[in-house]
Design an enzyme around this catalytic site. Structure first.
Site, PDB file in Angstrom:
ATOM      1  N   GLU A  44     -13.562  -1.217  15.793  1.00  0.00           N
ATOM      2  CA  GLU A  44     -13.785  -1.759  14.446  1.00  0.00           C
ATOM      3  C   GLU A  44     -13.902  -0.559  13.508  1.00  0.00           C
ATOM      4  O   GLU A  44     -14.988  -0.076  13.199  1.00  0.00           O
ATOM      5  CB  GLU A  44     -15.058  -2.614  14.378  1.00  0.00           C
ATOM      6  CG  GLU A  44     -15.125  -3.445  13.111  1.00  0.00           C
ATOM      7  CD  GLU A  44     -16.176  -3.014  12.091  1.00  0.00           C
ATOM      8  OE1 GLU A  44     -16.031  -3.387  10.912  1.00  0.00           O
ATOM      9  OE2 GLU A  44     -17.124  -2.310  12.454  1.00  0.00           O
ATOM     10  N   ASP A  78     -18.546  -1.878  17.347  1.00  0.00           N
ATOM     11  CA  ASP A  78     -18.852  -2.076  15.934  1.00  0.00           C
ATOM     12  C   ASP A  78     -19.078  -0.734  15.229  1.00  0.00           C
ATOM     13  O   ASP A  78     -19.771   0.149  15.758  1.00  0.00           O
ATOM     14  CB  ASP A  78     -20.131  -2.926  15.858  1.00  0.00           C
ATOM     15  CG  ASP A  78     -20.569  -3.192  14.445  1.00  0.00           C
ATOM     16  OD1 ASP A  78     -19.832  -3.870  13.723  1.00  0.00           O
ATOM     17  OD2 ASP A  78     -21.651  -2.699  14.049  1.00  0.00           O
TER      18      ASP A  78
HETATM   19  C1  GLC Z   1     -19.563  -3.860  11.069  1.00  0.00           C
HETATM   20  C2  GLC Z   1     -19.727  -5.365  10.974  1.00  0.00           C
HETATM   21  C3  GLC Z   1     -20.514  -5.688   9.752  1.00  0.00           C
HETATM   22  C4  GLC Z   1     -21.859  -4.999   9.803  1.00  0.00           C
HETATM   23  C5  GLC Z   1     -21.684  -3.505  10.063  1.00  0.00           C
HETATM   24  C6  GLC Z   1     -22.981  -2.867  10.443  1.00  0.00           C
HETATM   25  O1  GLC Z   1     -18.808  -3.357  10.037  1.00  0.00           O
HETATM   26  O2  GLC Z   1     -18.477  -5.974  10.956  1.00  0.00           O
HETATM   27  O3  GLC Z   1     -20.684  -7.073   9.592  1.00  0.00           O
HETATM   28  O4  GLC Z   1     -22.537  -5.178   8.598  1.00  0.00           O
HETATM   29  O5  GLC Z   1     -20.811  -3.254  11.131  1.00  0.00           O
HETATM   30  O6  GLC Z   1     -23.359  -3.235  11.735  1.00  0.00           O
END
Ligand code: GLC
Length: 646
Positions: free
Chosen positions: A323, A281
């Site tokens: 991500e 993430d």
């Molecule tokens: C990523 C997740 C998101 C979250 C962010 C902080 O982008 O997809 O939902 O708010 O990380 O953890």
């Protein structure tokens, strides 16, 4: 050199039913094969002079982490290695869901396997399920633990049982590893608040505003409306802590190797629960440096490679998804470049593709889509994409400004138009989205809304407009038809398969009211599922269309990601045309019409490529053969064709 290919050939010499001793030998060989690269990355971040002995601790840690992995998973790791790039297969179709909103808890989820099979889904991304603060917690992305299951979802046994069931049914499980930050209630943060300097050094904490102010000069804001600024004052410890996302999410300080070692343990422990894919993430934010945006820094890439090389040594069957919702040319870097090519993440979200698809819906034109895809540098051949229409987050308009300008549009004005189009600021637009994180200082904004509502279904239903309803269903199926035929794993957001609309219930919940992303995280509509046999319901029209496309995808090995994707300029700016397996008998030509009017293309080149034969063409979707008229291929509004060769 991609290390995975070395491990693959090493794995081949191991026996079918390896003993624990042989499995350990396999581990030692992987460690030896990764050793130099691992060491280089480690010392480049944590030089030996200032961190003597730490690298040896790392190798010792890897050995003990390997021993903690179950025999069953160690054997599965070898099978996976032998199977090669299993994640590039056309057989995978994913779904993303919040367990509680989908069906309550992990136990109940077990009973939903038949639902997934009915649709054809076999790759599941469960949104965070570990413990988190009671109050606001960013949908679980503020973690109190990396492995302890939040009681609202069930217990550790429930997860283990679920993963066993998934393995028995060939379902792949993806879970999040929130690698950039912990919650303010995480044990390390609690110790830091108590004044323990060892744990204060796990985060970026400062006694005054001097350093924070220097950072702020170049750090952008992720949630400008609800969490402006990137530092939060913590009275308990009389220090400022870096909080790039929300005030209750503390950024981990990876310049401290103890953080890396501790997080590696967390990563492997999570993997040992039977997880197949780990979603890293917010990984673009992992390394911070004054004077930069602290995103996509070279050190962040090295750190990710370090995690990857370690995980690969201990659990080579587990892979990593990046991500990184960042600029197009940055995304591709998360597959690794230069010596790290193929050694960072195996999968990344194709955020550019997603954003361009929405751009094409808003403009009815495909020029930006074509340009972005054509100008994207090639990805390493062992890596793949997650293709998606939308996820649990907002839709960011992350196109390349140069690409927009090259088409003759002003980038800022163009983005504003799209936000206006999707967020109910233009009375003629069918979309019902909401603006997310409007930043008055930059004029930027992002978009939230369910796929169906953004594509006009909600408005058409309100207006009782049957033509509009049909047209929205066609748009949903067209977008999914595109990603199902594209190289990578298609990921459906749960509820999209039923055409679910925006969920406004978050406006009644104080913890969620400020975060409009909850509008596109609906509570699953099992009543609609119960009526799927009735062909007249909207849900069943979408579901049937989508399950047909999914089944079709799985019948065509050419749709596996084998470096076999070609975007064609058809000469018609409303059509998106691409080919899978160009030049092969099994090739498929995908043609999608983003316009509300029928569009045509000349068939001369289709004839040459073999997609028109004897004046006819065959659409694999629905299996219908049609006659070419006036030398033209006709594509109805929002129609998608998957043309096969005769
Ligand atoms: C990523 C997740 C998101 C979250 C962010 C902080 O982008 O997809 O939902 O708010 O990380 O953890």
């Amino acid at each position: 050199m991609n290390q995975a290919s070395i491990h693959r050939s090493l794995a081949k010499s191991l026996q079918k039913n390896p003993s624990s001793e042989q499995l350990l030998q396999g581990f030692e060989r992987r460690l030896a094969a990764n050793y130099t690269l691992l060491q280089d990355q480690f010392f480049s971040l944590y030089p030996e002079e200032s961190h003597s002995g730490t690298y040896d601790r790392l190798t010792g840690l890897l050995r003990s982490l390997f021993k903690e992995r179950s025999h069953e998973l160690q054997v599965q790791d070898l099978r996976r290695l032998e199977a090669g790039n299993w994640y590039q297969s056309e057989k995978w179709v994913g779904m993303q869901l919040y367990v509680d909103r989908f069906c309550k808890d992990l136990r109940t989820l077990e009973s939903k396997v038949t639902y997934f099979q009915r649709l054809g889904v076999n790759f599941l991304h469960l949104m965070p399920i570990t413990t988190r603060p009671q109050g606001p917690n960013d949908g679980g992305y503020a973690v109190n633990s990396y492995t302890e299951i939040d009681p609202r979802y069930g217990s550790e046994e429930d997860l283990i049982q679920l993963t066993e069931k998934f393995r028995a049914h060939g379902i792949c499980l993806m879970l999040d590893f929130v690698v950039n930050h912990t919650s303010e209630e995480f044990p390390w943060a609690l110790r830091a608040k108590e004044g323990d300097p060892y744990y204060q050094s796990f985060y970026y904490t400062y006694p005054d505003r001097h350093i924070p102010d220097l950072f702020e000069e170049s750090l952008p804001e992720v949630f400008p409306e609800t969490a402006p600024g990137n530092f939060t004052y913590i009275p308990e410890m009389s220090r400022w802590v870096m909080t790039v996302f929300n005030q209750y999410q503390w950024d981990l300080n990876y310049t401290n190797p103890e953080v890396f070692l501790s997080m590696l343990e967390n990563l492997v422990h999570l993997s040992n629960k039977g997880v197949d894919v780990i979603r890293f993430d917010a990984l673009a934010f992992l390394w911070k440096k004054i004077g930069t945006s602290s995103q996509n820094l070279p050190e962040a890439h090295r750190l990710i490679a370090l995690f990857r090389l370690c995980l690969q040594t201990v659990a080579p069957g587990v892979i990593i998804l990046a991500e990184a919702i960042v600029a197009p040319r940055e995304i591709i870097r998360y597959f690794g470049e230069g010596i790290l090519e193929g050694n960072e993440c195996e999968i990344a979200y194709h955020a550019t593709f997603m954003a361009c698809l929405w751009n094409s819906i808003g403009t009815k034109k495909t020029r930006l889509l074509n340009k972005s895809l054509l100008e994207m540098p090639p990805k390493p051949k062992d890596c793949t994409w997650i293709n998606y229409i939308r996820c649990h987050d907002d839709i960011g308009l992350g196109f390349d400004n140069d690409h927009i300008a090259a088409l003759g549009w002003d980038p800022q004005a163009h983005r504003r138009f799209l936000v206006d189009y999707f967020c109910q600021r233009l009375e003629w637009s069918p979309a019902k989205g909401v603006v997310f994180m409007h930043n008055p200082s930059t004029g930027d904004g992002r978009i939230t809304g369910s796929t169906a509502s953004l594509l006009g279904l909600e408005k058409a239903m309100e207006d009782g407009d049957e033509t509009g309803i049909q047209s929205s269903i066609e748009r949903i199926l067209m977008l999914y038809g595109i990603i199902l035929a594209s190289p990578g794993i298609p990921l459906i957001y749960a509820g999209d398969e039923l055409g679910m609309l925006n969920d406004y219930s978050y406006l009644q919940e104080p913890d969620k009211i400020d975060d409009s992303r909850w509008i596109n995280r609906p509570v699953h509509d099992w009543d609609a599922v119960a009526k799927l046999e009735d062909p007249a319901t909207i849900a069943s029209r979408v579901f049937r269309g989508l399950s047909h496309l999914i089944a079709l995808r799985k019948q065509h090995p050419v749709l596996a990601d084998q470096d076999n994707f070609l975007v064609h300029h058809s000469g018609n700016e409303h059509l998106f045309v691409f080919e899978r397996g160009p030049g092969t008998a099994a090739g498929i030509l995908v043609v999608a019409n983003f316009d509300q009017r029928p569009q045509v293309i000349n068939t001369t080149w289709l004839l040459k490529m073999g997609y028109v034969h004897d004046g006819k063409y065959r659409n694999l979707i629905g299996g219908k053969t049609s006659q070419v008229r006036s030398g033209l291929l006709e594509v109805m509004p929002y129609e998608i064709l998957w043309l096969g060769k005769a």
